[in-house]
Design an enzyme around this catalytic site. Structure first.
Site, PDB file in Angstrom:
ATOM      1  CE  LYS A 175      -7.026  10.886  -6.648  1.00  0.00           C
ATOM      2  NZ  LYS A 175      -5.998   9.506  -6.525  1.00  0.00           N
ATOM      3  CB  ILE A 206      -0.741   0.294   1.647  1.00  0.00           C
ATOM      4  CG1 ILE A 206      -1.857  -1.114   1.593  1.00  0.00           C
ATOM      5  CG2 ILE A 206      -1.800   0.991   0.977  1.00  0.00           C
ATOM      6  CD1 ILE A 206      -2.361  -1.625   3.047  1.00  0.00           C
ATOM      7  CE1 TYR A 236      -7.489  14.225  -6.143  1.00  0.00           C
ATOM      8  CE2 TYR A 236      -9.297  15.191  -5.875  1.00  0.00           C
ATOM      9  CZ  TYR A 236      -8.292  14.274  -5.624  1.00  0.00           C
ATOM     10  OH  TYR A 236      -8.966  12.481  -4.370  1.00  0.00           O
ATOM     11  CB  THR A 289       5.262   2.538   0.415  1.00  0.00           C
ATOM     12  OG1 THR A 289       4.399   3.408   0.425  1.00  0.00           O
ATOM     13  CG2 THR A 289       5.700   1.636   1.049  1.00  0.00           C
ATOM     14  CG  ASP A 291       8.344  10.780  -3.935  1.00  0.00           C
ATOM     15  OD1 ASP A 291       8.119  10.523  -4.830  1.00  0.00           O
ATOM     16  OD2 ASP A 291       8.619  12.131  -2.913  1.00  0.00           O
TER      17      ASP A 291
HETATM   18  N1  LIG Z   1      -9.826  12.109   1.518  1.00  0.00           N
HETATM   19  C1  LIG Z   1     -10.585  12.203   0.780  1.00  0.00           C
HETATM   20  O1  LIG Z   1     -12.040  12.710   1.073  1.00  0.00           O
HETATM   21  C2  LIG Z   1     -10.728  11.875  -0.697  1.00  0.00           C
HETATM   22  C3  LIG Z   1     -11.854  11.446  -1.685  1.00  0.00           C
HETATM   23  C4  LIG Z   1     -11.633  10.901  -2.983  1.00  0.00           C
HETATM   24  C5  LIG Z   1      -9.927  10.169  -3.457  1.00  0.00           C
HETATM   25  N2  LIG Z   1      -9.017  10.077  -2.083  1.00  0.00           N
HETATM   26  C6  LIG Z   1      -7.821  10.385  -2.658  1.00  0.00           C
HETATM   27  O2  LIG Z   1      -7.354   9.238  -1.135  1.00  0.00           O
HETATM   28  C7  LIG Z   1      -6.385   9.089  -1.558  1.00  0.00           C
HETATM   29  C8  LIG Z   1      -6.093   9.304  -0.083  1.00  0.00           C
HETATM   30  O3  LIG Z   1      -5.617  10.086   0.372  1.00  0.00           O
HETATM   31  P1  LIG Z   1      -6.324  10.669   2.605  1.00  0.00           P
HETATM   32  O4  LIG Z   1      -7.550  10.894   1.957  1.00  0.00           O
HETATM   33  O5  LIG Z   1      -5.748   9.668   3.006  1.00  0.00           O
HETATM   34  O6  LIG Z   1      -5.100  11.526   2.351  1.00  0.00           O
HETATM   35  P2  LIG Z   1      -3.349  11.714   2.999  1.00  0.00           P
HETATM   36  O7  LIG Z   1      -4.395  11.806   4.402  1.00  0.00           O
HETATM   37  O8  LIG Z   1      -3.761  13.420   2.451  1.00  0.00           O
HETATM   38  O9  LIG Z   1      -2.880  11.272   2.762  1.00  0.00           O
HETATM   39  C9  LIG Z   1      -2.395  11.303   1.153  1.00  0.00           C
HETATM   40  C10 LIG Z   1      -1.554  10.028   1.155  1.00  0.00           C
HETATM   41  O10 LIG Z   1      -0.695  10.138   0.345  1.00  0.00           O
HETATM   42  C11 LIG Z   1       0.665  10.699   0.840  1.00  0.00           C
HETATM   43  N3  LIG Z   1       1.688  11.367  -0.527  1.00  0.00           N
HETATM   44  C12 LIG Z   1       1.093  12.137  -1.188  1.00  0.00           C
HETATM   45  N4  LIG Z   1       2.607  12.290  -2.271  1.00  0.00           N
HETATM   46  C13 LIG Z   1       3.707  11.272  -2.358  1.00  0.00           C
HETATM   47  C14 LIG Z   1       4.384  10.721  -2.703  1.00  0.00           C
HETATM   48  N5  LIG Z   1       4.821  12.217  -3.830  1.00  0.00           N
HETATM   49  N6  LIG Z   1       5.022   9.289  -2.422  1.00  0.00           N
HETATM   50  C15 LIG Z   1       4.827   9.283  -1.459  1.00  0.00           C
HETATM   51  N7  LIG Z   1       3.569   9.014  -0.812  1.00  0.00           N
HETATM   52  C16 LIG Z   1       2.863  10.630  -1.439  1.00  0.00           C
HETATM   53  C17 LIG Z   1       0.706  11.581   1.849  1.00  0.00           C
HETATM   54  O11 LIG Z   1       2.540  11.158   2.048  1.00  0.00           O
HETATM   55  P3  LIG Z   1       2.607  12.673   3.078  1.00  0.00           P
HETATM   56  O12 LIG Z   1       2.003  12.438   4.708  1.00  0.00           O
HETATM   57  O13 LIG Z   1       4.144  12.336   3.095  1.00  0.00           O
HETATM   58  O14 LIG Z   1       1.857  14.085   2.478  1.00  0.00           O
HETATM   59  C18 LIG Z   1      -0.217  10.717   2.514  1.00  0.00           C
HETATM   60  O15 LIG Z   1       0.530   9.289   3.190  1.00  0.00           O
HETATM   61  C19 LIG Z   1      -5.195   9.389  -2.221  1.00  0.00           C
HETATM   62  O16 LIG Z   1      -5.076   9.333  -3.594  1.00  0.00           O
HETATM   63  C20 LIG Z   1      -6.753  11.023  -2.691  1.00  0.00           C
HETATM   64  O17 LIG Z   1      -6.369  11.479  -3.929  1.00  0.00           O
HETATM   65  C21 LIG Z   1      -9.164  11.041  -0.679  1.00  0.00           C
END
Ligand SMILES: NC(=O)c1ccc[n+]([C@@H]2O[C@H](COP(=O)([O-])OP(=O)(O)OC[C@H]3O[C@@H](n4cnc5c(N)ncnc54)[C@H](OP(=O)(O)O)[C@@H]3O)[C@@H](O)[C@H]2O)c1
Length: 276
Positions: free
Chosen positions: A149, A8, A145, A33, A54
């Site tokens: 997606k 993951i 964004y 990761t 990353d």
């Molecule tokens: N939350 C929502 O409402 C929502 C809705 C639709 C889709 N999503 C999708 O769900 C996924 C997870 O997001 P989340 O909601 O859990 O947000 P989050 O809490 O901000 O988690 C995002 C994760 O992605 C990591 N990340 C970002 N850029 C990266 C890179 N270059 N290399 C490795 N890791 C990286 C972040 O690491 P760092 O901590 O180091 O930044 C963090 O671990 C994303 O793809 C997001 O677009 C979220």
């Protein structure tokens, strides 16, 4: 029976962390990761096989695959979860912000999935791509964004067809609003573009509202994680999963409302009705 394995990305917070916990509690060997060393240490302490990654770092991917090849006889599930929201007016961020957004949310998914292919092939595994409902209902101040997606959704469809001959499945998840650090990270991205010399300066509260929108009445990440785990474990896995608050109603709005009405509603919601 050997334990099934899952890799993951983006497990420092939110959905990734919740998925790591859900899969571990179901008996998976979890490779979790994160990109910062302190988050990797935290994941290690929590009992996961933790690795620094990353997703944009090609050498990092090569090193991770070497570790997996050494320790696993194949990979059952790859979850491409890492991502962020490059919020702000499309022309303020320009090509540079768009390119960075696609690097992480789109290109890296193809890069890591390609690198994992031999491991996935051995287990007739599953690729899970975390997309977003934002690709279906496109909003202002999130153009990069939403586009990233939408691209991921198209690539997931192509991958599903191309991996079927190898018995590797592809599942796409379109979350709605899920509690995580996404809103805080998106707000930080947006603040970088909110400047007095921007033509959109008078609309800055709309930009801020869009950056925070995913955290308006969100579903807990652990709920999404358990529903996704159930889908992964089912005999007939769904091709597409819409999970979390708004994930069913927003696509309905996008398809049922006349386009002009939808755009009027979005303009009002994000303060775009003024003439500047
Ligand atoms: N939350 C929502 O409402 C929502 C809705 C639709 C889709 N999503 C999708 O769900 C996924 C997870 O997001 P989340 O909601 O859990 O947000 P989050 O809490 O901000 O988690 C995002 C994760 O992605 C990591 N990340 C970002 N850029 C990266 C890179 N270059 N290399 C490795 N890791 C990286 C972040 O690491 P760092 O901590 O180091 O930044 C963090 O671990 C994303 O793809 C997001 O677009 C979220």
């Amino acid at each position: 029976m050997p334990q099934p394995s899952v890799l993951i990305t983006g497990c420092s917070s939110g959905i990734g962390r919740a998925l790591a916990e859900a899969f571990a509690s179901a008996g998976y060997t979890v490779w979790a990761t994160a990109r910062r060393p302190e988050d990797v240490a935290q994941l290690q302490q929590a009992g996961f096989h933790a690795a620094q990654l990353d997703v944009n770092d090609a050498e990092g991917i090569t090193a991770l695959i070497a570790r997996l090849e050494d320790q696993l006889d194949g990979l059952d599930v790859l979850i491409n979860n890492a991502g962020y929201g490059a919020m702000g007016p499309l022309l303020d961020g320009g090509v540079e912000a768009l390119r960075r957004q696609f690097e992480t949310n789109v290109f890296a998914v193809v890069g890591l999935t390609r690198a994992c292919f031999p491991l996935l092939r051995r287990k007739r595994g599953l690729v899970v791509n975390i997309g977003s409902i934002s690709a279906v209902l496109v909003t202002p101040f999130a153009g990069a964004y939403c586009a990233s997606k939408a691209a991921l959704h198209a690539l997931s469809d192509a991958l599903r067809l191309e991996l079927a001959p190898f018995a590797i499945e592809v599942m796409e998840v379109q979350p709605g609003a899920i509690a995580s650090s996404f809103g805080a990270n998106a707000s930080r991205e947006a603040e970088q573009l909110i400047r007095e010399d921007s033509p959109w300066w008078p609309l800055r509260e709309g930009i801020r509202a869009r950056a925070r929108a995913s955290q308006d009445n969100p579903t807990p990440a652990r709920h999404l994680a358990h529903q996704l785990l159930t889908a992964v474990q089912s005999d007939r896995r769904p091709r597409l999963l819409r999970l979390g608050n708004g994930s069913r109603t927003l696509p309905l709005l996008a398809t049922l409302l006349p386009r002009a009405l939808l755009e009027r509603l979005l303009s009002r919601r994000f303060g775009l009705t003024e003439r500047l």
